[in-house]
Design a protein around this motif. Structure first.
Motif, PDB file in Angstrom:
ATOM      1  N   UNK A  30       0.851  -1.188   0.000  1.00 57.81           N
ATOM      2  CA  UNK A  30       0.000   0.000   0.000  1.00 57.81           C
ATOM      3  C   UNK A  30       0.890   1.242   0.000  1.00 57.81           C
ATOM      4  N   UNK A  62       0.646   4.155  -1.242  1.00 61.03           N
ATOM      5  CA  UNK A  62       0.084   5.510  -1.178  1.00 61.03           C
ATOM      6  C   UNK A  62      -0.657   5.749   0.133  1.00 61.03           C
ATOM      7  N   UNK A  63      -0.553   4.811   1.058  1.00 58.24           N
ATOM      8  CA  UNK A  63      -1.230   4.973   2.334  1.00 58.24           C
ATOM      9  C   UNK A  63      -0.561   6.081   3.156  1.00 58.24           C
ATOM     10  N   UNK A  64      -1.242   6.527   4.213  1.00 58.81           N
ATOM     11  CA  UNK A  64      -0.648   7.516   5.121  1.00 58.81           C
ATOM     12  C   UNK A  64       0.682   6.975   5.658  1.00 58.81           C
ATOM     13  N   UNK A 119       3.209   1.037   3.002  1.00 57.29           N
ATOM     14  CA  UNK A 119       3.645  -0.340   3.236  1.00 57.29           C
ATOM     15  C   UNK A 119       4.014  -0.927   1.875  1.00 57.29           C
ATOM     16  N   UNK A 137      -3.842  -7.522 -15.907  1.00 51.94           N
ATOM     17  CA  UNK A 137      -4.408  -6.274 -15.384  1.00 51.94           C
ATOM     18  C   UNK A 137      -5.933  -6.338 -15.480  1.00 51.94           C
ATOM     19  N   UNK A 148      -6.709  -7.500  -9.810  1.00 51.64           N
ATOM     20  CA  UNK A 148      -5.869  -6.425  -9.292  1.00 51.64           C
ATOM     21  C   UNK A 148      -6.000  -6.144  -7.811  1.00 51.64           C
ATOM     22  N   UNK A 199      -2.551  -9.776  -8.224  1.00 48.59           N
ATOM     23  CA  UNK A 199      -1.976  -8.614  -8.881  1.00 48.59           C
ATOM     24  C   UNK A 199      -0.540  -8.967  -9.214  1.00 48.59           C
ATOM     25  N   UNK A 217      -0.333  -0.017 -13.648  1.00 46.96           N
ATOM     26  CA  UNK A 217      -1.439   0.692 -13.008  1.00 46.96           C
ATOM     27  C   UNK A 217      -0.960   1.898 -12.217  1.00 46.96           C
ATOM     28  N   UNK A 218       0.252   1.828 -11.661  1.00 42.64           N
ATOM     29  CA  UNK A 218       0.651   2.875 -10.727  1.00 42.64           C
ATOM     30  C   UNK A 218       1.663   3.877 -11.285  1.00 42.64           C
ATOM     31  N   UNK A 224       1.457   5.771 -13.763  1.00 42.86           N
ATOM     32  CA  UNK A 224       0.838   6.990 -14.285  1.00 42.86           C
ATOM     33  C   UNK A 224       0.730   8.110 -13.272  1.00 42.86           C
ATOM     34  N   UNK A 225       0.554   7.788 -12.009  1.00 42.04           N
ATOM     35  CA  UNK A 225       0.256   8.830 -11.027  1.00 42.04           C
ATOM     36  C   UNK A 225       1.411   9.076 -10.073  1.00 42.04           C
ATOM     37  N   UNK A 256     -11.433   7.514   0.498  1.00 44.81           N
ATOM     38  CA  UNK A 256     -10.543   7.191   1.605  1.00 44.81           C
ATOM     39  C   UNK A 256     -10.598   8.274   2.678  1.00 44.81           C
ATOM     40  N   UNK A 294      -6.733   2.801   5.720  1.00 42.48           N
ATOM     41  CA  UNK A 294      -6.370   2.059   4.523  1.00 42.48           C
ATOM     42  C   UNK A 294      -7.508   1.188   4.030  1.00 42.48           C
ATOM     43  N   UNK A 336      -8.870  -3.422  -7.580  1.00 40.12           N
ATOM     44  CA  UNK A 336      -8.829  -2.081  -8.146  1.00 40.12           C
ATOM     45  C   UNK A 336      -9.063  -2.147  -9.647  1.00 40.12           C
TER      46      UNK A 336
END
Lengths: 325, 309
Positions: free
Chosen positions: A84, A86-88, A91, A250, A255, A268, A276-277, A279-280, B176, B184, B191
């Motif tokens: 994860x 993009x989590x706060x 991970x 994909x 996913x 995934x 998938x990731x 791009x951002x 979120x 989370x 997704x």
């Protein structure tokens, strides 16, 4: 008179030699350029991975320990190893994604290898020549189907059919994704195995028949072992394609980065995560480097498997020649 | 001075709209040779339908102009705005402070924020699902993986299958932040790319649940949602307008204040009653009829003045 003749001869020969040198040069340049490209791509991928090992800020969020050893608190495997980024609290365990890649690859190969080899045996040994002329191009045409089409088919048709037939909880799972991947691998296994089987000398078959073997016995116990290096080479190539395949997984894999050994859970893959990731992602961030680390990992896996495959094939060939002599 | 410029821009655009092709071509030719360059819009997948409808109508009214609309997610659109590869970014979440700073630095002027519509973020299930309402706390538990079976919520005995967006999506961010309270998502969330894909998946999955803009919710059932201790509220124009539906948000256009006129003209046009009527047609809620009217007006006002700077 004679000397004049010689002059003409040498002038012509010189021109021909010059042309020869020119063409040799052109072809070698093309060869080196191809190698250079591969090398540069690897260099670029690796360069973007380096911060994982050197940059303190990146290492704070992503390093080898976090990729492979970090564990969260949780009751199940999927709570403990989590991707994860993009989590706060980012991970970045790679296990769910590596596991997903392996699950899809294994299912794909388990489907494609037997089907591909059986089809190759059928068309080279059993099918009447006219039928063979139809089967071979038809299966090879399958290789030309864009993977996005294959993925769409798996997403809409295959997933629904599998769920209705077997009552899977998740529509998109490793079985669905692996089967769709398998469809894409069959032509690879088939084409190379078929070429190998067709190249087995006729004398082998005739000798086998002369000893009273049936058609099937000949195909199974004589022709197939004789073509083993080619068959194995087809598996190695199929593995390389499966590891790198992106679009099918994909679309058809669901996913979800779940750490699970079940083939009925969504998965995934490394390649799908990059797709998938990327791009951002913020260029230069820990997440960015982590994605490139996955790219390097894919590169290394394919490289190692291809090299090992080549080595095994060469050994098999040597043994075959030894046996024949 | 500023006002005069705004008014003249408006008059000019109206005149162009009224006069049609010939004048447009003429003024396009005189203004600058680049004015027939396509206007590029990129960003939120939620807003793709809206952007395309607006673009179609705008192109119909202004023959000769070309407007290209692309998706990719709010984050992708904002990144493109910062990198200077698009004229307008569509976003289903407000730009963050540091994003605005980055964009202002790279584009050389402040970024104008233009709310164009209101959207209700629906949480939807398969049409055969017996549940009709959920509380925000229950939705949070479901998407965090704490509730795993529909049985625990009074439904049939079946594993809950979660569908969501990837992390580049503004919808993902909004969900979120407002539903999971910055927690989370469960790793088991599948997704998918775009709300349409989620609707498709939930539509085929009896135990599925997903979220996305209300405009897409066909053939699935949006749930009525209740915030803590309040009656459940179904998403509709009235409940979004009076603010009782808990999951409503603004949809934005962003462009640099120093953008060429062809950009600002389009941006301003999206606030006209005619464009806002399209907003309703697509399935979102127009700004004009909402309770947040005053708020909207001031935002628009600041947008307009900074445009004219």
């Amino acid at each position: 008179m004679n000397r004049r003749h010689d002059e003409v001869f040498f002038r012509r020969a010189g021109r021909r030699l010059r042309f020869d040198a020119l063409m040799t040069g052109a072809f070698s340049v093309a060869g080196w350029v191809a190698i250079l490209f591969i090398f540069l791509i690897f260099l670029f991928t690796f360069k973007e991975t380096i911060p994982i090992f050197t940059d303190a800020e990146v290492q704070h969020e992503a390093n080898l320990g976090k990729f492979f050893a970090e564990k969260q608190e949780g009751p199940t495997l999927m709570d403990r190893y989590v991707w994860q980024p993009t989590s706060e609290k980012p991970k970045v365990s790679l296990w769910p994604i590596i596991l997903g890649t392996l699950k899809a690859t294994v299912v794909g190969l388990l489907f494609a290898c037997p089907v591909g080899v059986a089809a190759a045996l059928f068309s080279s040994e059993f099918a009447p020549p006219r039928l063979r002329e139809v089967i071979k191009p038809a299966i090879e045409l399958l290789a030309g189907i864009p993977s996005v089409v294959m993925g769409f088919f798996a997403l809409i048709v295959l997933a629904t059919w599998l769920q209705q037939t077997f009552g899977f909880t998740y529509r998109l799972n490793a079985v669905n994704a692996g089967l769709a991947l398998g469809f894409a691998l069959v032509p690879i296994v088939y084409t190379i195995s078929e070429d190998g089987l067709a190249a087995v000398p006729r004398s082998y078959r005739e000798a086998s028949y002369a000893l009273g073997a049936t058609k099937f016995q000949t195909a199974w116990s004589v022709v197939l072992p004789a073509a083993a290096p080619a068959v194995f080479a087809s598996f190695v190539l199929a593995f390389g394609r499966a590891i790198g395949e992106t679009m099918i997984l994909l679309m058809a894999g669901g996913n979800a980065a779940i750490t699970s050994f079940s083939l009925l859970d969504p998965l995934r893959t490394l390649s799908a995560t990059i797709a998938a990731e990327m791009g951002e992602v913020v260029v230069g961030s820990a997440h960015y480097s982590a994605l490139f680390f996955m790219g390097t990992l894919l590169f290394v896996i394919t490289f190692v498997s291809n090299t090992a495959g080549q080595w095994i094939i060469r050994r098999m060939q040597k043994r075959m020649q030894g046996a024949a002599a | 001075m500023k006002l005069a410029r705004v008014v003249s821009t408006l008059i000019l655009s109206l005149a162009l709209a009224a006069c049609g092709g010939r004048e447009q071509a003429a003024s396009g030719g005189s203004a600058s040779p680049g004015s027939d360059k396509p206007l590029t819009i990129k960003g939120s997948d939620t807003m793709v339908i809206l952007g395309q409808r607006l673009a179609e109508e705008y192109m119909k009214e202004n023959p000769g102009t070309v407007v290209q609309v692309n998706g990719g997610g709010s984050g992708t659109g904002i990144a493109a705005l910062i990198n200077g590869t698009v004229d307008l970014a569509q976003s289903s979440r407000p730009m963050k402070g540091d994003e605005k700073e980055q964009a202002a630095k790279s584009r050389g002027s402040e970024i104008v924020e233009l709310p164009v519509a209101l959207d209700a973020l629906a949480v939807f299930v398969h049409a055969s699902n017996p549940l009709h309402t959920l509380t925000t706390a229950q939705i949070k538990d479901i998407f965090q993986g704490k509730v795993k079976n529909w049985k625990e919520l009074g439904g049939p005995d079946a594993t809950i299958v979660l569908y969501g967006r990837e992390s580049s999506s503004g919808t993902y961010d909004y969900f979120r932040e407002h539903v999971l309270e910055k927690g989370d998502f469960a790793p088991a969330v599948q997704t998918l790319q775009g709300t349409a894909a989620i609707i498709n998946a939930v539509g085929q999955d009896k135990s599925g649940i997903g979220y996305g803009g209300i405009a897409y919710a066909k053939e699935v059932r949006p749930l009525a949602i209740s915030a803590a201790g309040v009656q459940p509220v179904a998403p509709s124009e009235a409940t979004v307008a009076d603010g009782t539906y808990p999951l409503s948000r603004k949809l934005f256009f962003y462009h640099p204040a120093n953008a060429p006129e062809r950009v600002t003209k389009f941006a301003q046009w999206t606030l006209t009653p005619e464009a806002q009527a399209l907003v309703t047609k697509v399935g979102y809620f127009p700004l004009a009829t909402t309770g947040a009217n005053a708020d909207t007006a001031t935002t628009t006002e600041t947008a307009t003045t900074s445009t004219a700077k």
